[in-house]
Enzyme design. Structure first.
Site: not given
Length: 489
Positions: A331, A257
């Site tokens: 996920r 990130k």
């Protein structure tokens, strides 16, 4: 802060300050004693407008006669009194269909509005206000009794306290809460409320074939933990499973990130924290539902052992996943946890997952709204109704026949991100659907809480930081489905 329902009129109660809600700008209500002075001060009674008349010992707050507006007005009142010397306050609760629910809303709003995360501050500001008296005015509503009012106060306290517990967990930084520590906290909750608790470490996760979850946490010195809590009352009306994403920190992994986006990533454990808060609240409220909370805790870091874009990993159900972005890690953790839940918990009636899953959901709905997704319309609608009743904001994001194709992989069963940048919140949910067994797909719903879980400004009765998103929604859903009648607000 203590709340007491008093069998007296408001005018007969002695307190340091009186809190008066000005409903719909009505300055002619019998409790408004300073109309001319308020008009001189140009107080109109707009929603959330506050005016403290110190010499009169009266605090006026603009509000509307709606349960969530009562919560917000209560929070505004408590915040306005912070730093003041008042130790006690009195308030009358206004009637709208159900005064009991308004009392509950007032107490929730006051406790949620009073919350402040100051654990790491050297100097803490004490709140002088210790007691609030709620007047028993002349209610015509037959449901109103002093006994019911007191029960509603206790229920509101339990729910708000559990929300604030979740807020504390989410706000706590990653050097203080990591997977092993979250497991210890869950075990403490289990011991306190007589819950069952099983914790799987990395060796047990490997035995269970949970390669997706292990891959995400591989580069961290803090290894993953799967935490399974169970609340089993006598003669339960249903069996409900709640799976929460518990990324105690998310750097993005090798798909790193930008530094600005790493700040606040302690909040990536919000789904797991909410799942822990829900089962705590259910036990405290003695809800007649068997609940299993599965907390999938991991830390997504960078290192020589980090999982990589281009890796192909196998989930617990045998499906292979092509990793194209290591920052789509939530996920993967949830995929294994959902498979575990369905394998270990037989004859479940509902299965939900809660996660700060996608920035795309924040783009779609804004930072205050939960995204609700799933296959069964009736189930989604019941969640939206529970959200409204609880005061949380939620909206549906619909599936369609074209989006699943975007997750196709040429080399594995599925990709962990879609081939298009659009509809990312929905394609993430569709990825999770691949790990829901066919028999459970109508029993499953996905809640993306990425927007409201952690907001860097105050809003409504929510503070800077963690809000406890999804917790009140799910508690209200459990109550509406299995405790209240359909007419109950």
């Amino acid at each position: 802060m203590k709340f007491e329902v008093v069998d007296k009129k408001l005018s007969d109660i002695t307190a340091d300050v009186e809190i008066i809600f000005v409903i719909d700008k009505n300055l002619d209500h019998k409790w408004v004693k300073d109309k001319e002075l308020l008009q001189e001060l140009e107080f109109k009674g707009d929603v959330e407008e506050v005016c403290l008349l110190a010499e009169k010992k009266r605090l006026y707050v603009g509000a509307k006669l709606d349960h969530d507006e009562i919560r917000i007005a209560a929070a505004k009142a408590i915040k306005a009194l912070k730093g003041k010397a008042y130790k006690s306050a009195k308030v009358g609760v206004y009637i709208q269909n159900c005064p009991i629910t308004n009392i509950k809303a007032f107490v929730e709003g006051a406790l949620l509005g009073k919350y402040e995360f100051d654990k790491f501050k050297s100097k803490k500001k004490e709140h002088a206000l210790k007691e609030i008296f709620i007047a028993n005015e002349e209610y015509s509503d037959k449901s109103f009794t002093l006994e019911n009012a007191k029960k509603s106060v206790i229920e509101a306290e339990k729910v708000a306290q559990s929300v604030n517990f979740v807020r504390d967990l989410v706000n706590t930084p990653p050097n203080e809460i990591y997977p092993e520590r979250l497991a210890e906290i869950a075990q403490d909750v289990a011991k306190k409320y007589a819950l069952e608790c099983t914790v799987l470490d990395e060796k047990e996760l490997e035995k269970e074939g949970m390669e997706a979850m292990l891959s995400v946490g591989r580069a961290s010195v803090h290894k993953p933990r799967l935490i399974h809590l169970s609340y089993k009352p006598e003669n339960p009306k249903a069996k409900v499973v709640i799976v929460g994403k518990g990324l105690t920190y998310d750097s993005g992994g090798l798909s790193l990130k930008p530094s600005d986006y790493m700040v606040t990533m302690k909040s990536d454990k919000s789904g797991a924290c909410a799942a822990l808060g829900i089962i705590e609240a259910a036990a405290r409220l003695k809800l007649p539902v068997e609940i299993h909370s599965i907390l999938a805790a991991a830390e997504n870091m960078v290192g020589g052992d980090a999982y990589k874009p281009d890796d192909i990993i196998k989930a617990k159900n045998g499906k292979t996943i092509e990793v194209r972005n290591t920052d789509a890690e939530g996920r993967l953790v949830l995929a294994d946890a959902l498979c575990y839940a369905q394998e270990k918990i037989k004859d479940l009636d509902y299965i939900f997952d809660m996660a700060t899953l996608t920035g795309a959901c924040v783009v779609a709905l804004g930072e205050y709204t939960i995204g609700v997704m799933g296959e069964k319309e009736e189930l989604k609608q019941s969640l939206l109704e529970a959200a409204k009743a609880s005061g949380e904001l939620a909206a549906e994001l619909p599936f369609n026949r074209y989006l699943p194709k975007l997750l196709e992989s040429k080399q594995a069963d599925i990709c962990n991100i879609a081939s298009s940048r659009y509809g990312g919140a929905i394609t993430a949910a569709l990825f999770l659907k691949e790990f829901i067994e066919e028999k459970n797909q109508k029993r499953w719903a996905h809640l993306d809480i990425a927007g409201p879980a952690y907001v860097e400004k105050e809003w409504g009765y929510n503070p800077y930081g963690a809000s406890g998103a999804g917790m009140r929604l799910m508690v209200k859903w459990l109550q509406k489905q299995f405790v209240f009648n359909k007419e109950h607000p």
